[in-house]
Design a protein around this motif. Structure first.
Motif, short mmCIF file in Angstrom:
data_model
loop_
_atom_site.label_atom_id
_atom_site.label_comp_id
_atom_site.label_asym_id
_atom_site.label_seq_id
_atom_site.Cartn_x
_atom_site.Cartn_y
_atom_site.Cartn_z
N VAL A 138 -123.84 -7.30 -62.46
CA VAL A 138 -123.53 -8.69 -62.15
C VAL A 138 -123.29 -8.87 -60.66
O VAL A 138 -123.78 -9.82 -60.04
CB VAL A 138 -122.30 -9.15 -62.97
CG1 VAL A 138 -121.85 -10.55 -62.53
CG2 VAL A 138 -122.61 -9.16 -64.45
N ASP A 139 -122.54 -7.95 -60.06
CA ASP A 139 -122.25 -8.06 -58.63
C ASP A 139 -123.53 -7.95 -57.80
O ASP A 139 -123.69 -8.68 -56.81
CB ASP A 139 -121.26 -6.97 -58.22
CG ASP A 139 -120.79 -7.11 -56.79
OD1 ASP A 139 -119.83 -7.87 -56.56
OD2 ASP A 139 -121.39 -6.48 -55.90
N THR A 140 -124.44 -7.05 -58.18
CA THR A 140 -125.70 -6.91 -57.44
C THR A 140 -126.55 -8.17 -57.57
O THR A 140 -127.12 -8.64 -56.58
CB THR A 140 -126.47 -5.69 -57.96
OG1 THR A 140 -125.67 -4.52 -57.80
CG2 THR A 140 -127.77 -5.52 -57.22
N ALA A 141 -126.61 -8.74 -58.78
CA ALA A 141 -127.41 -9.95 -58.97
C ALA A 141 -126.79 -11.14 -58.24
O ALA A 141 -127.51 -12.02 -57.75
CB ALA A 141 -127.52 -10.26 -60.46
N LEU A 142 -125.48 -11.18 -58.13
CA LEU A 142 -124.80 -12.32 -57.51
C LEU A 142 -124.79 -12.21 -55.99
O LEU A 142 -125.21 -13.13 -55.28
CB LEU A 142 -123.37 -12.40 -58.04
CG LEU A 142 -122.53 -13.59 -57.56
CD1 LEU A 142 -123.11 -14.89 -58.08
CD2 LEU A 142 -121.08 -13.42 -58.03
N ASN A 143 -124.33 -11.07 -55.47
CA ASN A 143 -124.12 -10.93 -54.03
C ASN A 143 -125.29 -10.30 -53.30
O ASN A 143 -125.37 -10.40 -52.07
CB ASN A 143 -122.86 -10.09 -53.77
CG ASN A 143 -121.60 -10.77 -54.26
OD1 ASN A 143 -121.39 -11.95 -53.98
ND2 ASN A 143 -120.77 -10.05 -55.00
N GLY A 144 -126.15 -9.61 -54.00
CA GLY A 144 -127.22 -8.88 -53.33
C GLY A 144 -126.86 -7.41 -53.23
O GLY A 144 -125.82 -6.96 -53.71
N LYS A 145 -127.72 -6.65 -52.57
CA LYS A 145 -127.58 -5.20 -52.56
C LYS A 145 -127.93 -4.65 -51.20
O LYS A 145 -129.01 -4.91 -50.67
CB LYS A 145 -128.48 -4.59 -53.64
CG LYS A 145 -128.37 -3.09 -53.80
CD LYS A 145 -129.26 -2.64 -54.94
CE LYS A 145 -129.18 -1.14 -55.15
NZ LYS A 145 -130.06 -0.69 -56.23
N LEU A 146 -127.00 -3.91 -50.62
CA LEU A 146 -127.25 -3.22 -49.35
C LEU A 146 -127.37 -1.71 -49.56
O LEU A 146 -128.20 -1.05 -48.92
CB LEU A 146 -126.10 -3.48 -48.36
CG LEU A 146 -126.08 -4.84 -47.67
CD1 LEU A 146 -124.80 -4.97 -46.86
CD2 LEU A 146 -127.29 -5.01 -46.78
N ASN A 147 -126.58 -1.15 -50.40
CA ASN A 147 -126.51 0.29 -50.59
C ASN A 147 -127.48 0.72 -51.68
O ASN A 147 -127.37 0.27 -52.82
CB ASN A 147 -125.08 0.68 -50.96
CG ASN A 147 -124.93 2.17 -51.14
OD1 ASN A 147 -125.75 2.93 -50.66
ND2 ASN A 147 -123.90 2.58 -51.85
N THR A 165 -129.77 0.24 -43.77
CA THR A 165 -130.82 0.02 -42.77
C THR A 165 -130.81 -1.42 -42.30
O THR A 165 -130.29 -2.33 -42.97
CB THR A 165 -132.19 0.37 -43.36
OG1 THR A 165 -132.46 -0.53 -44.45
CG2 THR A 165 -132.21 1.81 -43.85
N ALA A 166 -131.40 -1.63 -41.13
CA ALA A 166 -131.51 -2.99 -40.59
C ALA A 166 -132.39 -3.87 -41.47
O ALA A 166 -132.15 -5.08 -41.61
CB ALA A 166 -132.08 -2.93 -39.17
N GLN A 167 -133.41 -3.27 -42.11
CA GLN A 167 -134.27 -4.05 -42.99
C GLN A 167 -133.50 -4.55 -44.20
O GLN A 167 -133.68 -5.69 -44.64
CB GLN A 167 -135.46 -3.18 -43.45
CG GLN A 167 -136.47 -3.93 -44.32
CD GLN A 167 -137.11 -5.10 -43.58
OE1 GLN A 167 -137.48 -4.97 -42.42
NE2 GLN A 167 -137.22 -6.24 -44.24
N ALA A 168 -132.60 -3.70 -44.75
CA ALA A 168 -131.80 -4.11 -45.90
C ALA A 168 -130.87 -5.26 -45.53
O ALA A 168 -130.69 -6.20 -46.31
CB ALA A 168 -131.00 -2.93 -46.44
N ILE A 169 -130.30 -5.19 -44.34
CA ILE A 169 -129.42 -6.27 -43.88
C ILE A 169 -130.20 -7.58 -43.74
O ILE A 169 -129.74 -8.65 -44.17
CB ILE A 169 -128.75 -5.89 -42.56
CG1 ILE A 169 -127.86 -4.65 -42.74
CG2 ILE A 169 -127.92 -7.04 -42.01
CD1 ILE A 169 -127.30 -4.11 -41.45
N GLU A 170 -131.40 -7.49 -43.16
CA GLU A 170 -132.21 -8.69 -42.97
C GLU A 170 -132.65 -9.27 -44.30
O GLU A 170 -132.66 -10.51 -44.48
CB GLU A 170 -133.44 -8.33 -42.12
CG GLU A 170 -134.30 -9.55 -41.78
CD GLU A 170 -135.47 -9.17 -40.90
OE1 GLU A 170 -136.29 -10.07 -40.61
OE2 GLU A 170 -135.58 -7.98 -40.51
N ASP A 171 -132.98 -8.39 -45.26
CA ASP A 171 -133.39 -8.89 -46.57
C ASP A 171 -132.26 -9.65 -47.26
O ASP A 171 -132.49 -10.68 -47.91
CB ASP A 171 -133.84 -7.72 -47.45
CG ASP A 171 -135.13 -7.09 -46.95
OD1 ASP A 171 -135.84 -7.76 -46.16
OD2 ASP A 171 -135.42 -5.94 -47.33
N VAL A 172 -131.03 -9.16 -47.12
CA VAL A 172 -129.90 -9.83 -47.75
C VAL A 172 -129.63 -11.17 -47.09
O VAL A 172 -129.43 -12.19 -47.76
CB VAL A 172 -128.65 -8.92 -47.70
CG1 VAL A 172 -127.39 -9.72 -48.05
CG2 VAL A 172 -128.79 -7.76 -48.65
#
Length: 700
Positions: A138-147, A165-172
């Motif tokens: 639920v938390d991943t679907a709601l807030n997104g995922k960095l790790n 990674t910087a790409q993960a931050i940009e995607d979020v």
């Protein structure tokens, strides 16, 4: 060396020699101790330990500062961020949650988006029930995922362990989440942006949420970044305050425990070597000799503490503390040092025959007591106002409670009360000074008597009544602060039992002194005898039973007055229990007299063992048989040993009268034995002196 330097060196040596000569003329004992202690090896050890301790404290506190910002500190969340909990059906129709209940929203600039109390039914078109109660999903679907290894991290971890990674931050930060929300019977579709924010916690960083408590309240807000985005903002004031507090505790504990150890060890060594006898024969006063020991024996400790003062004072000033308040702390430390160092010397004179263990025993108790009680004083509030607040006057860390403004109760500036009156820092300081100086004078009274003549009673009997008044004033003054008067009276009775137990020992003359007193009174003609009651009350050689009873009556009058002025629900019951406790003390005093007038070696040891057995055996029987025979023989036996327990449990009036009758019977029996024994000693000693070997020769 040039002639000028040689002359300067010789001049300095001459000045130092002159200074030592003047010091020796004024206080030879101090000069003797300084010559024995101030050796280069001792000085280097003290300096090295002091600097090492300061370095370790500095490195420890430096390691607790916030780490530099790293991508792994980031956490994906919505804008605004909110907390939620699973909303399970109340009718029990399903074990899985069908919605999420929003319970708290942070930094909500647009309350139309999400509110506290909303129910989230679906996330990006997927029903909450389809997640099966999986919090991580639920938390991943709601807030997104960095790790990428989110499943291996427990909820609530401060740091994300793997690299982000910087790409993960940009995607979020370029993504959104669509929520189906129920609010007041309406269904809303809300779209929230996502962002990556720092999720790093540290006690010494500036939180993103302002604190509503005092500076020592722990916060749950995330750390705030500096404008450069590479470091966290540090709450330096809190860091300096904590550093100041720790250095204060280390200084006080080290000074009091190490100084006490050296003083007791030194006086024990002099007693074993026999040099203390020569010191007693010195024409100097006891104050000069013993004061020289207090100033000279712990000199290396004074040097080590003096080296800590620049760091301690600097941290206090950097923390924004008042210089006058810092000076007050040093004054508190000085007052406690005078008291405990004087008490150490007295303890060293009284505790002979322990093989040097007494120094470890006293300093260990000092170390543990000051460390535990002082740390609690400097960290938390003092709890409910009660008799135990008196202990705060024997720890310099009590000043830190006021100086650092610890505890919400300090907002009214009355963290401590005496006689029911709240004390500001000024009046608390006055009370601290009066308490420390007064008890230091009483310790010096006994110290001087024991130093001049080891066989004399510790307390001059006429002054014992003033000592009792001082003790009761402080005891009842702090007892008046509590609302639980029945429990406080039980504590007062217990502390009085300890005090009068020590007073029995302090007033007790030697068996030979009592025998001499009984002999000379018997030999005197009736018209030459002084007032018998006055002799029992004021003479240091007579049996102290009557003086003990007078002290007990004095304490009883003061406690009775305190009870009548306090709103006690059942004053008669409380006073009866207190009278029972006072009668018990008189029983102990009479038993002690019987032992001291017996023909046995080491009567002090036998008296101590007997009193311990008289107290412990009934209490042990009460503890063992509490569940089966509490209302019966065990309770009656316990009443004879611990009447304050019966007061708490609410024993019947008949049970209390039974206890008083038993105690008074024991008092009459023991005092009768003491009186008969004194008469026998006086008659036999006088007869032996006149008709036996004790007869003086003719012409003498």
């Amino acid at each position: 060396m040039s002639p000028a330097r040689t002359r300067c060196f010789l001049s300095a040596n001459a000045m130092f020699a002159t200074l030592m000569d003047r010091l020796g003329d004024r206080n030879p004992q101090l000069l003797r101790e300084l010559k024995g202690r101030l050796r280069w090896r001792n000085i280097l050890i003290a300096v090295g330990l002091s600097l090492l301790a300061q370095l370790l404290m500095l490195l420890t506190f430096m390691s607790q500062l916030p780490a530099p910002f790293h991508n792994s500190h980031l956490k994906a969340t919505t804008t605004p961020a909110f907390n939620f909990q699973f909303d399970y059906p109340t009718d029990g129709s399903s074990e899985m949650p069908k919605s999420l209940l929003v319970d708290q929203v942070y930094d909500n600039q647009n309350p139309v988006l999400i509110r506290s109390g909303d129910r989230i039914m679906a996330i990006d078109g997927k029903s909450v029930a389809d997640f099966g109660g999986d919090w991580n999903a639920v938390d991943t679907a709601l807030n997104g995922k960095l790790n990428p290894d989110w499943d291996t991290v427990y909820p609530g971890d401060e740091l994300v362990n793997s690299e982000v990674t910087a790409q993960a931050i940009e995607d979020v930060e370029n993504s959104t989440v669509e929520l189906e929300v129920k609010r007041n019977g309406q269904t809303l579709n809300i779209e929230l942006d996502r962002q990556a924010i720092p999720n790093y916690y540290n006690i010494y960083c500036v939180p993103s949420q302002p604190l509503e408590f005092n500076v020592y309240a722990r916060h749950d807000g995330k750390c705030m970044l500096e404008p450069d985005g590479q470091h966290y903002q540090v709450a330096w004031s809190r860091w300096y305050r904590d550093f100041f507090r720790v250095v204060s505790i280390v200084m006080a504990v080290a000074l009091l425990s190490a100084g006490s150890f050296l003083l007791i060890q030194n006086i024990d060594r002099e007693q074993r070597r026999g040099t203390l006898t020569f010191v007693r024969l010195s024409p100097r006063s006891a104050l000069t000799v013993l004061g020289g020991q207090i100033l000279g024996v712990p000199m290396v400790v004074y040097i080590a503490i003096a080296l800590c003062l620049p760091l301690h004072l600097g941290m206090g000033l950097l923390a924004g503390l008042n210089p006058l308040a810092l000076a007050t702390f040093y004054g508190f430390l000085l007052i406690n040092s005078v008291f405990f160092f004087s008490l150490s010397l007295l303890y060293g004179l009284l505790s002979q025959g322990l093989g040097g263990f007494q120094a470890w025993l006293f300093s260990g108790a000092m170390l543990g007591g000051q460390l535990i009680f002082g740390t609690s004083l400097s960290l938390e509030d003092w709890g409910n106002r009660d008799v135990h607040h008196w202990l705060a006057l024997f720890s310099p860390m009590a000043a830190l409670h006021y100086i650092l403004q610890i505890g919400p109760e300090l907002s009214s500036d009355d963290a401590l009360s005496f006689a029911g009156i709240g004390l500001s820092f000024f009046w608390f300081s006055v009370l601290f000074a009066v308490n420390g100086l007064m008890w230091s004078l009483w310790v010096w009274h006994g110290l001087r008597r024991k130093f001049i003549n080891p066989t004399t009673p510790l307390v001059h009997r006429p002054l014992s009544y003033l000592l009792t008044v001082c003790f009761e004033v402080f005891l009842l003054g702090f007892g008046a602060n509590s609302l639980d008067t029945d429990v406080v009276l039980a504590a007062v009775a217990f502390l009085n039992l300890l005090y009068f137990g020590l007073l029995i020992a302090a007033l007790q003359p030697t068996p030979q002194a009592m025998a001499d007193w009984a002999r000379f009174r018997h030999a005197q003609l009736k018209r030459q005898r002084s007032n018998r009651l006055q002799d029992w009350l004021l003479s240091n050689q007579s049996s102290p039973i009557v003086a003990l009873a007078a002290n007990l009556m004095l304490a009883l009058v003061m406690v009775t007055t305190w009870v009548l002025l306090t709103e006690v629900p059942t004053p008669l019951d409380e006073l009866l229990s207190y009278v029972a406790c006072m009668s018990l003390i008189l029983v102990y005093g009479a038993v002690t007299q019987i032992i001291f007038m017996g023909r046995m070696r080491r009567p002090s040891l036998w008296a101590t063992v007997t009193l311990v057995l008289l107290v412990s055996i009934p209490l042990f029987s009460l503890a063992v048989l509490y569940s089966t025979a509490y209302i019966g023989t065990t309770t009656r036996v316990a009443l004879l040993a611990a009447p304050w327990l019966i007061s708490i449990e609410g024993a019947s009036m008949g049970l209390r009268l039974f206890g008083l009758l038993g105690q008074w019977t024991a008092i009459l029996a023991c005092t009768g034995i003491v009186a008969r024994r004194l008469k026998q000693i006086g008659a036999s000693e006088s007869k032996a002196m006149l008709t036996g070997s004790g007869r003086l020769p003719r012409g003498a």
